[in-house]
Write an enzyme that holds these catalytic residues in place. Structure first.
Site, PDB file in Angstrom:
ATOM      1  CG  HIS A 256      -2.075   0.959   1.088  1.00  0.00           C
ATOM      2  ND1 HIS A 256      -1.978   2.285   1.428  1.00  0.00           N
ATOM      3  CD2 HIS A 256      -3.328   0.775   0.608  1.00  0.00           C
ATOM      4  CE1 HIS A 256      -3.134   2.878   1.167  1.00  0.00           C
ATOM      5  NE2 HIS A 256      -3.971   1.981   0.671  1.00  0.00           N
ATOM      6  CD  GLU A 314      -9.037  -2.896  -3.504  1.00  0.00           C
ATOM      7  OE1 GLU A 314     -10.079  -3.465  -3.105  1.00  0.00           O
ATOM      8  OE2 GLU A 314      -9.050  -1.816  -4.086  1.00  0.00           O
TER       9      GLU A 314
HETATM   10  N1  ACO Z   1       4.002  -7.738  -4.763  1.00  0.00           N
HETATM   11  C1  ACO Z   1       5.312  -7.803  -5.003  1.00  0.00           C
HETATM   12  N2  ACO Z   1       6.155  -6.731  -4.902  1.00  0.00           N
HETATM   13  C2  ACO Z   1       5.600  -5.577  -4.528  1.00  0.00           C
HETATM   14  C3  ACO Z   1       4.236  -5.440  -4.254  1.00  0.00           C
HETATM   15  C4  ACO Z   1       3.417  -6.580  -4.382  1.00  0.00           C
HETATM   16  N3  ACO Z   1       2.112  -6.535  -4.134  1.00  0.00           N
HETATM   17  N4  ACO Z   1       3.973  -4.162  -3.909  1.00  0.00           N
HETATM   18  C5  ACO Z   1       5.145  -3.506  -3.970  1.00  0.00           C
HETATM   19  N5  ACO Z   1       6.130  -4.352  -4.342  1.00  0.00           N
HETATM   20  C6  ACO Z   1       7.527  -4.037  -4.525  1.00  0.00           C
HETATM   21  C7  ACO Z   1       7.731  -3.238  -5.801  1.00  0.00           C
HETATM   22  O1  ACO Z   1       7.949  -4.072  -6.914  1.00  0.00           O
HETATM   23  C8  ACO Z   1       8.912  -2.379  -5.472  1.00  0.00           C
HETATM   24  O2  ACO Z   1      10.074  -3.126  -5.681  1.00  0.00           O
HETATM   25  P1  ACO Z   1      11.386  -2.448  -6.339  1.00  0.00           P
HETATM   26  O3  ACO Z   1      11.795  -1.388  -5.341  1.00  0.00           O
HETATM   27  O4  ACO Z   1      12.342  -3.575  -6.471  1.00  0.00           O
HETATM   28  O5  ACO Z   1      10.919  -1.871  -7.646  1.00  0.00           O
HETATM   29  C9  ACO Z   1       8.766  -2.112  -3.974  1.00  0.00           C
HETATM   30  O6  ACO Z   1       7.938  -3.177  -3.465  1.00  0.00           O
HETATM   31  C10 ACO Z   1       8.103  -0.780  -3.687  1.00  0.00           C
HETATM   32  O7  ACO Z   1       6.970  -0.635  -4.551  1.00  0.00           O
HETATM   33  P2  ACO Z   1       6.234   0.750  -4.840  1.00  0.00           P
HETATM   34  O8  ACO Z   1       5.532   0.673  -6.159  1.00  0.00           O
HETATM   35  O9  ACO Z   1       7.173   1.902  -4.627  1.00  0.00           O
HETATM   36  O10 ACO Z   1       5.209   0.738  -3.687  1.00  0.00           O
HETATM   37  P3  ACO Z   1       3.984   1.706  -3.577  1.00  0.00           P
HETATM   38  O11 ACO Z   1       3.799   1.897  -2.137  1.00  0.00           O
HETATM   39  O12 ACO Z   1       4.095   2.878  -4.427  1.00  0.00           O
HETATM   40  O13 ACO Z   1       2.839   0.785  -4.209  1.00  0.00           O
HETATM   41  C11 ACO Z   1       0.872  -0.443  -4.515  1.00  0.00           C
HETATM   42  C12 ACO Z   1       1.644   0.537  -3.602  1.00  0.00           C
HETATM   43  C13 ACO Z   1       0.623   0.208  -5.891  1.00  0.00           C
HETATM   44  C14 ACO Z   1      -0.476  -0.737  -3.866  1.00  0.00           C
HETATM   45  C15 ACO Z   1       1.707  -1.740  -4.671  1.00  0.00           C
HETATM   46  O14 ACO Z   1       1.996  -2.292  -3.409  1.00  0.00           O
HETATM   47  C16 ACO Z   1       1.012  -2.754  -5.573  1.00  0.00           C
HETATM   48  O15 ACO Z   1       1.135  -2.671  -6.801  1.00  0.00           O
HETATM   49  N6  ACO Z   1       0.257  -3.758  -4.968  1.00  0.00           N
HETATM   50  C17 ACO Z   1      -0.442  -4.727  -5.757  1.00  0.00           C
HETATM   51  C18 ACO Z   1      -1.749  -4.134  -6.324  1.00  0.00           C
HETATM   52  C19 ACO Z   1      -2.808  -3.903  -5.252  1.00  0.00           C
HETATM   53  O16 ACO Z   1      -3.035  -4.721  -4.377  1.00  0.00           O
HETATM   54  N7  ACO Z   1      -3.491  -2.729  -5.349  1.00  0.00           N
HETATM   55  C20 ACO Z   1      -4.536  -2.333  -4.410  1.00  0.00           C
HETATM   56  C21 ACO Z   1      -3.994  -1.363  -3.407  1.00  0.00           C
HETATM   57  S1  ACO Z   1      -5.179  -0.944  -2.169  1.00  0.00           S
HETATM   58  C22 ACO Z   1      -6.084   0.323  -2.820  1.00  0.00           C
HETATM   59  O17 ACO Z   1      -5.641   1.013  -3.690  1.00  0.00           O
HETATM   60  C23 ACO Z   1      -7.485   0.570  -2.373  1.00  0.00           C
END
Ligand code: ACO
Length: 377
Positions: A256, A314
């Site tokens: 998140h 989610e």
């Molecule tokens: N699975 C695997 N790796 C992940 C995940 C995940 N669910 N989420 C983040 N990471 C990793 C990224 O690949 C990144 O790795 P890197 O530094 O090697 O590139 C690192 O963790 C940081 O990721 P960011 O994109 O900077 O994290 P951010 O906090 O911006 O992203 C997000 C948040 C978009 C929700 C992300 O965690 C994600 O894509 N999750 C999966 C989709 C999801 O569940 N969305 C619903 C969110 S809840 C809502 O919006 C109501």
């Protein structure tokens, strides 16, 4: 203009004061209308929650009855709106597009000039729009709203054509309350931006629905359900998670932008889902959900040791909505059913103390082009 600090995505920028909700991402706490989400979600009816957001206090029993009846009286759709939804369903438009079109058309037969009237019409009518679209898409006649039923029960009854059982109603109601508001998320901020121009609340709601549709905002629970179904069939969550992470994919339902610990909404919805599946004697599927979470959290901790990736809202939204009988194609639209209460409360709050939303961009284009007439280019 030059020299300002660049804040892409407005991250960390405070743009409004609000009494509606507050998020502590480090502690994993969410307050809605003055209550911890855990208290509100499990005790309130959706109508009670919307009254709280609009009026900043809980209603008395008589006020709640009146508010419930008022909302119920605004649920009907006119024939023209049905025609729009029928056409959207025949053309295979996604539910969120149908919602946007149907919501816009639903002002044809309702007086929405007065903001508080518009707010109630939007909240009351979205479930009817979504359910009518779904019935047309399923080749069935729409089910008319029943003013005797509460908001959540009526939505399920309009979707399925059958009276829902109490566990399903309570499960859905918990979901609606849990996600009704969540700070200045993208769709809520969109609604406030539209209202800040002194436009109207129905326009704010249709714009907010457009923002919610995107996969970075309201589109994750569908893929989560697919993932859970696959693992339920294979019985091997570890293999699924390993393969996904090895392929560089993100695991849907984890991580998140704001929360660094388990999303408090995931906590509320997991309890609601567990209760629902136990009552429905479908603990099999729920066992898979829990097992998947445990395995995924373990493997994510190894995969990203420097970043705590916890379960987000989610993940359990998918489990709960699937359980109570909301079709996967309507997950995001059902999010809109819930969030419409927050959108409208924020719209009214913005209006009460308005300042036109007008950020600035940093110009990175050139300044010294010379004009060449078109015939010489
Ligand atoms: N699975 C695997 N790796 C992940 C995940 C995940 N669910 N989420 C983040 N990471 C990793 C990224 O690949 C990144 O790795 P890197 O530094 O090697 O590139 C690192 O963790 C940081 O990721 P960011 O994109 O900077 O994290 P951010 O906090 O911006 O992203 C997000 C948040 C978009 C929700 C992300 O965690 C994600 O894509 N999750 C999966 C989709 C999801 O569940 N969305 C619903 C969110 S809840 C809502 O919006 C109501």
């Amino acid at each position: 203009m030059t020299g300002q600090q660049l804040r892409p995505g407005l991250e960390g920028v405070t743009v409004a004061e609000t009494r509606l909700s507050d998020i502590d991402g480090e502690a994993g706490e969410l307050v809605i209308g003055g209550f911890p989400v855990e208290t509100l979600a499990t005790n309130a009816t959706y109508e009670e929650t919307v009254f709280l957001l609009l009026e900043d206090r809980l209603p008395s029993a008589a006020e709640l009855d009146a508010f419930r009846a008022d909302l119920a009286s605004r649920r009907e759709l006119c024939e023209e709106t049905h025609a729009v939804l029928r056409r959207a369903a025949e053309d295979g438009e996604p539910a969120m597009d149908a919602l946007r079109m149907g919501l816009a058309a639903a002002t044809l037969d309702a007086d929405t000039d007065e903001p508080s009237e518009a707010a109630k019409r939007v909240v009351a009518v979205i479930p009817t729009v979504v359910a009518a679209y779904w019935r047309y898409r399923s080749g069935e006649a729409p089910v008319a709203p029943d003013p005797e039923l509460g908001h959540a029960e009526n939505y399920l009854a309009m979707l399925t054509g059958d009276p829902p059982d109490d566990h399903a109603v309570r499960g859905l109601e918990t979901y609606l309350n849990t996600v009704v508001d969540h700070g200045l998320n993208a769709s809520t901020f969109t609604a406030r931006t539209v209202v800040s121009t002194e436009s109207d609340l129905v326009s704010a709601a249709t714009a907010a629905a457009g923002a919610l549709k995107g996969p970075l905002h309201g589109g994750a629970p569908g893929p989560v359900l697919e993932m859970l179904r696959t693992v339920h069939e294979s019985g091997d969550p570890e293999r699924y998670v390993r393969e996904a992470l090895d392929a560089g994919e993100r695991l849907m339902g984890f991580g998140h932008r704001v929360y660094r610990v388990r999303d408090p909404r995931a906590e509320v919805l997991s309890t609601a889902a567990e209760r629902f599946y136990a009552a429905a004697a479908e603990t099999d599927f729920y066992d898979t959900v829990e097992q998947f979470e445990t395995v995924a959290l373990d493997l994510l901790a190894d995969h990203k040791p420097d970043r705590r990736l916890a379960t987000n809202v989610e993940f359990y939204t998918a489990a709960l909505l699937h359980g109570v009988g909301v079709p996967r194609a309507l997950f995001t639209a059902t999010f809109a059913v819930a969030r419409s209460g927050g959108w409208m409360a924020h719209g009214l709050e913005q209006l009460a103390d308005n300042r036109l939303v007008r950020p600035v961009g940093r110009y990175v284009g050139t300044r010294d082009r010379s004009w060449t007439p078109v015939e010489q280019r």
